[in-house]
Write a protein that holds these residues in place. Structure first.
Motif, PDB file in Angstrom:
ATOM      1  N   GLY A  19      70.566 -77.274 -18.918  1.00 50.55           N
ATOM      2  CA  GLY A  19      69.417 -78.388 -18.490  1.00 50.55           C
ATOM      3  C   GLY A  19      68.886 -78.647 -20.196  1.00 50.55           C
ATOM      4  N   ALA A  22      71.369 -80.993 -21.782  1.00 50.99           N
ATOM      5  CA  ALA A  22      71.319 -82.237 -20.941  1.00 50.99           C
ATOM      6  C   ALA A  22      70.074 -83.146 -21.375  1.00 50.99           C
ATOM      7  CB  ALA A  22      71.458 -82.125 -19.563  1.00 50.99           C
ATOM      8  N   LEU A  85      53.110 -90.670  -6.865  1.00 52.64           N
ATOM      9  CA  LEU A  85      53.910 -89.892  -7.685  1.00 52.64           C
ATOM     10  C   LEU A  85      54.209 -90.990  -8.917  1.00 52.64           C
ATOM     11  CD1 LEU A  85      56.388 -87.395  -6.611  1.00 52.64           C
ATOM     12  CD2 LEU A  85      54.414 -87.099  -7.865  1.00 52.64           C
ATOM     13  N   LYS A  88      51.426 -91.287 -11.295  1.00 58.37           N
ATOM     14  CA  LYS A  88      51.175 -90.341 -12.097  1.00 58.37           C
ATOM     15  C   LYS A  88      52.496 -90.042 -13.178  1.00 58.37           C
ATOM     16  CE  LYS A  88      48.614 -87.550  -8.722  1.00 58.37           C
ATOM     17  NZ  LYS A  88      49.291 -87.512  -7.321  1.00 58.37           N
TER      18      LYS A  88
ATOM     19  N   PRO B  31      54.738 -85.098 -12.724  1.00 59.17           N
ATOM     20  CA  PRO B  31      54.984 -86.270 -11.904  1.00 59.17           C
ATOM     21  C   PRO B  31      56.532 -87.052 -11.607  1.00 59.17           C
ATOM     22  CG  PRO B  31      54.243 -86.814 -14.179  1.00 59.17           C
ATOM     23  CD  PRO B  31      54.390 -85.371 -14.171  1.00 59.17           C
ATOM     24  N   VAL B  32      57.246 -86.043 -11.160  1.00 62.26           N
ATOM     25  CA  VAL B  32      58.664 -86.472 -11.254  1.00 62.26           C
ATOM     26  C   VAL B  32      58.858 -86.383  -9.741  1.00 62.26           C
ATOM     27  CG1 VAL B  32      61.171 -86.090 -11.615  1.00 62.26           C
ATOM     28  CG2 VAL B  32      59.347 -86.082 -13.465  1.00 62.26           C
ATOM     29  N   TYR B  79      66.621 -86.629   2.451  1.00 60.23           N
ATOM     30  CA  TYR B  79      66.682 -86.084   1.138  1.00 60.23           C
ATOM     31  C   TYR B  79      66.618 -84.661   1.138  1.00 60.23           C
ATOM     32  CZ  TYR B  79      66.289 -90.652  -1.324  1.00 60.23           C
ATOM     33  OH  TYR B  79      66.691 -91.872  -1.839  1.00 60.23           O
ATOM     34  N   VAL B 111      68.825 -75.029  -8.095  1.00 57.61           N
ATOM     35  CA  VAL B 111      69.208 -76.144  -8.921  1.00 57.61           C
ATOM     36  C   VAL B 111      70.327 -77.223  -7.757  1.00 57.61           C
ATOM     37  CG1 VAL B 111      71.179 -76.509 -10.653  1.00 57.61           C
ATOM     38  CG2 VAL B 111      69.441 -74.627 -10.871  1.00 57.61           C
ATOM     39  N   ALA B 121      70.066 -89.733  -4.053  1.00 56.04           N
ATOM     40  CA  ALA B 121      68.971 -91.096  -4.439  1.00 56.04           C
ATOM     41  C   ALA B 121      69.929 -92.032  -5.513  1.00 56.04           C
ATOM     42  CB  ALA B 121      67.744 -90.233  -5.608  1.00 56.04           C
ATOM     43  N   VAL B 124      71.570 -93.836  -2.700  1.00 56.67           N
ATOM     44  CA  VAL B 124      70.853 -95.086  -1.834  1.00 56.67           C
ATOM     45  C   VAL B 124      70.256 -96.007  -3.088  1.00 56.67           C
ATOM     46  CG1 VAL B 124      68.638 -94.920  -0.821  1.00 56.67           C
ATOM     47  CG2 VAL B 124      70.099 -93.017  -0.152  1.00 56.67           C
ATOM     48  N   LEU B 125      69.760 -95.667  -4.202  1.00 51.79           N
ATOM     49  CA  LEU B 125      69.030 -96.472  -4.986  1.00 51.79           C
ATOM     50  C   LEU B 125      70.262 -97.353  -5.576  1.00 51.79           C
ATOM     51  CD1 LEU B 125      66.149 -94.262  -6.341  1.00 51.79           C
ATOM     52  CD2 LEU B 125      65.918 -96.207  -4.567  1.00 51.79           C
ATOM     53  N   GLU B 126      71.457 -96.891  -5.519  1.00 55.00           N
ATOM     54  CA  GLU B 126      72.650 -97.609  -6.092  1.00 55.00           C
ATOM     55  C   GLU B 126      72.148 -97.544  -7.787  1.00 55.00           C
ATOM     56  OE1 GLU B 126      74.229-101.038  -4.450  1.00 55.00           O
ATOM     57  OE2 GLU B 126      73.726-100.219  -2.419  1.00 55.00           O
ATOM     58  N   SER B 127      71.792 -96.615  -8.213  1.00 57.95           N
ATOM     59  CA  SER B 127      71.364 -96.786  -9.432  1.00 57.95           C
ATOM     60  C   SER B 127      71.716 -95.536 -10.282  1.00 57.95           C
ATOM     61  CB  SER B 127      70.116 -96.987  -9.771  1.00 57.95           C
ATOM     62  OG  SER B 127      69.366 -96.263 -10.992  1.00 57.95           O
ATOM     63  N   TYR B 129      71.065 -94.902 -12.972  1.00 61.08           N
ATOM     64  CA  TYR B 129      69.658 -94.401 -13.946  1.00 61.08           C
ATOM     65  C   TYR B 129      68.921 -93.199 -13.493  1.00 61.08           C
ATOM     66  CZ  TYR B 129      70.335 -98.295 -17.057  1.00 61.08           C
ATOM     67  OH  TYR B 129      70.982 -99.365 -18.159  1.00 61.08           O
ATOM     68  N   VAL B 130      69.034 -92.981 -12.037  1.00 57.47           N
ATOM     69  CA  VAL B 130      68.316 -91.664 -11.563  1.00 57.47           C
ATOM     70  C   VAL B 130      68.950 -90.480 -12.183  1.00 57.47           C
ATOM     71  CG1 VAL B 130      67.968 -90.530  -9.417  1.00 57.47           C
ATOM     72  CG2 VAL B 130      68.223 -93.042  -9.257  1.00 57.47           C
ATOM     73  N   TYR B 132      69.152 -89.675 -15.176  1.00 58.45           N
ATOM     74  CA  TYR B 132      68.421 -89.411 -16.379  1.00 58.45           C
ATOM     75  C   TYR B 132      67.461 -88.403 -16.020  1.00 58.45           C
ATOM     76  CZ  TYR B 132      70.013 -92.910 -19.707  1.00 58.45           C
ATOM     77  OH  TYR B 132      70.486 -93.852 -20.484  1.00 58.45           O
ATOM     78  N   TYR B 133      67.219 -88.041 -14.604  1.00 60.11           N
ATOM     79  CA  TYR B 133      66.216 -87.186 -14.350  1.00 60.11           C
ATOM     80  C   TYR B 133      66.937 -85.510 -14.103  1.00 60.11           C
ATOM     81  CZ  TYR B 133      62.485 -90.168 -13.330  1.00 60.11           C
ATOM     82  OH  TYR B 133      61.343 -90.925 -13.456  1.00 60.11           O
ATOM     83  N   PRO B 135      68.482 -83.516 -16.200  1.00 54.16           N
ATOM     84  CA  PRO B 135      68.026 -82.360 -17.068  1.00 54.16           C
ATOM     85  C   PRO B 135      66.691 -81.828 -16.287  1.00 54.16           C
ATOM     86  CG  PRO B 135      68.571 -84.271 -18.320  1.00 54.16           C
ATOM     87  CD  PRO B 135      68.740 -84.857 -17.052  1.00 54.16           C
ATOM     88  N   VAL B 138      67.609 -80.051 -13.343  1.00 56.07           N
ATOM     89  CA  VAL B 138      68.224 -78.638 -13.367  1.00 56.07           C
ATOM     90  C   VAL B 138      67.183 -77.679 -13.918  1.00 56.07           C
ATOM     91  CG1 VAL B 138      69.871 -77.394 -14.724  1.00 56.07           C
ATOM     92  CG2 VAL B 138      70.463 -79.633 -13.732  1.00 56.07           C
TER      93      VAL B 138
END
Lengths: 120, 170
Positions: A19, A22, A85, A88, B31-32, B79, B111, B121, B124-127, B129-130, B132-133, B135, B138
């Motif tokens: 983690g 990454a 969210l 935030k 906030p994620v 989800y 994990v 995600a 579904v969001l066809e991205s 870029y998700v 990036y979340y 790390p 995990v």
């Protein structure tokens, strides 16, 4: 019992290590962005330059969000989603960062300076 | 299935449901979307350790259906379901090896739960870029797994296997 405990530790350290690596990798790849790109249900529905302050109301079938661009950063200041969210999550300004509102199927992500970064 | 088992699993569903509800009342730590402790998983992991993966899967599925019907609606349901399914498969396999305590089992589960959700995600969001979340998810999955694992281990030590603590029980 002792070997189990040891195996647990190894597993935890492996995941924490992965983690963190990454995280550093993602941070290293980031650069200040130029655009706030709005995607609704995976489709791009708007693209706004970060250098110009603006407030953009984003209406969707599930609800609305108010996207504010201020001083080179973007954030969601209002939304009628249940958990809020996206508000935030704070301000984003680096390429690749995004604000996500899952209930509304909305993503706002920052993209780097493209070829058309000079216009506007 | 004996009446006793139905009662036991029903109680577990109720307990998991109320734990996730109570947790949803607490302010989010980070906030994620998707970052939370997942206290209801203490119950799922407990059932996995005591009754096996089928019982744990049943409790988990019923709890998610009820939670969607009562509180969250069916948007987040898929989800949760993806996360729960991926997590349970991984945890059950790891538990079968017999080489990990509930903490290890729960860390892998935490994990995998987050990886499953972020993968869905991304689809579904066809991205991409998700991702990036990844790390953050995990790391948060690992920490949530440690917390859930420690709590479960504690509960397992406090409660003898079903049937032995009641005189005349089977």
């Amino acid at each position: 019992m002792a070997t189990k405990r040891k195996n647990d530790w190894i597993l935890v350290l492996v995941f924490l290590g992965l983690g963190l690596c990454a995280l550093l990798l993602v941070r290293g790849l980031q650069q200040p962005g130029a655009w706030a790109v709005v995607l609704q249900g995976g489709e791009e529905t708007g693209r706004y330059p970060l250098h110009r302050d603006a407030a953009i109301s984003i209406e969707g079938p599930e609800g609305y969000n108010l996207l504010v661009i201020e001083g080179g950063a973007a954030y969601i200041s209002e939304a009628d989603c249940p958990n809020g969210l996206c508000m935030k999550a704070g301000k984003i300004s680096q390429g690749g960062q995004s604000l996500i509102c899952l209930p509304h199927g909305l993503t706002v992500r920052i993209e780097g300076p493209g070829l058309d970064g000079v216009s506007g | 299935m004996k009446t006793r088992d139905v009662t036991f699993l029903g109680l577990c569903v109720a307990l998991a449901l109320i734990l996730s509800y109570v947790e949803s009342l607490l302010p989010p730590l980070v906030p994620v979307p998707g970052v939370k402790a997942g206290l209801a998983n203490v119950v799922i992991l407990y059932v996995l350790c005591r009754r096996g993966w089928k019982a744990a899967g049943a409790v988990s599925l019923v709890r998610l259906l009820l939670s969607a019907a009562l509180f969250t609606g069916f948007g987040p349901f898929f989800y949760s379901l993806t996360g729960a399914a991926v997590s349970l498969i991984g945890s059950a396999l790891l538990q079968k090896t017999g080489r990990f305590s509930p903490v290890g089992v729960s860390v892998l589960g935490g994990v995998l739960h987050n990886l499953g959700q972020v993968a869905l995600a991304a689809l579904v969001l066809e991205s991409g870029y998700v991702l990036y979340y990844l790390p953050v998810l995990v790391l948060s999955g690992t920490l949530a797994g440690v917390l859930v694992g420690l709590l479960t281990g504690w509960v397992l030590r406090l409660t003898p296997p079903a049937g032995r603590h009641l005189p005349g029980g089977r």
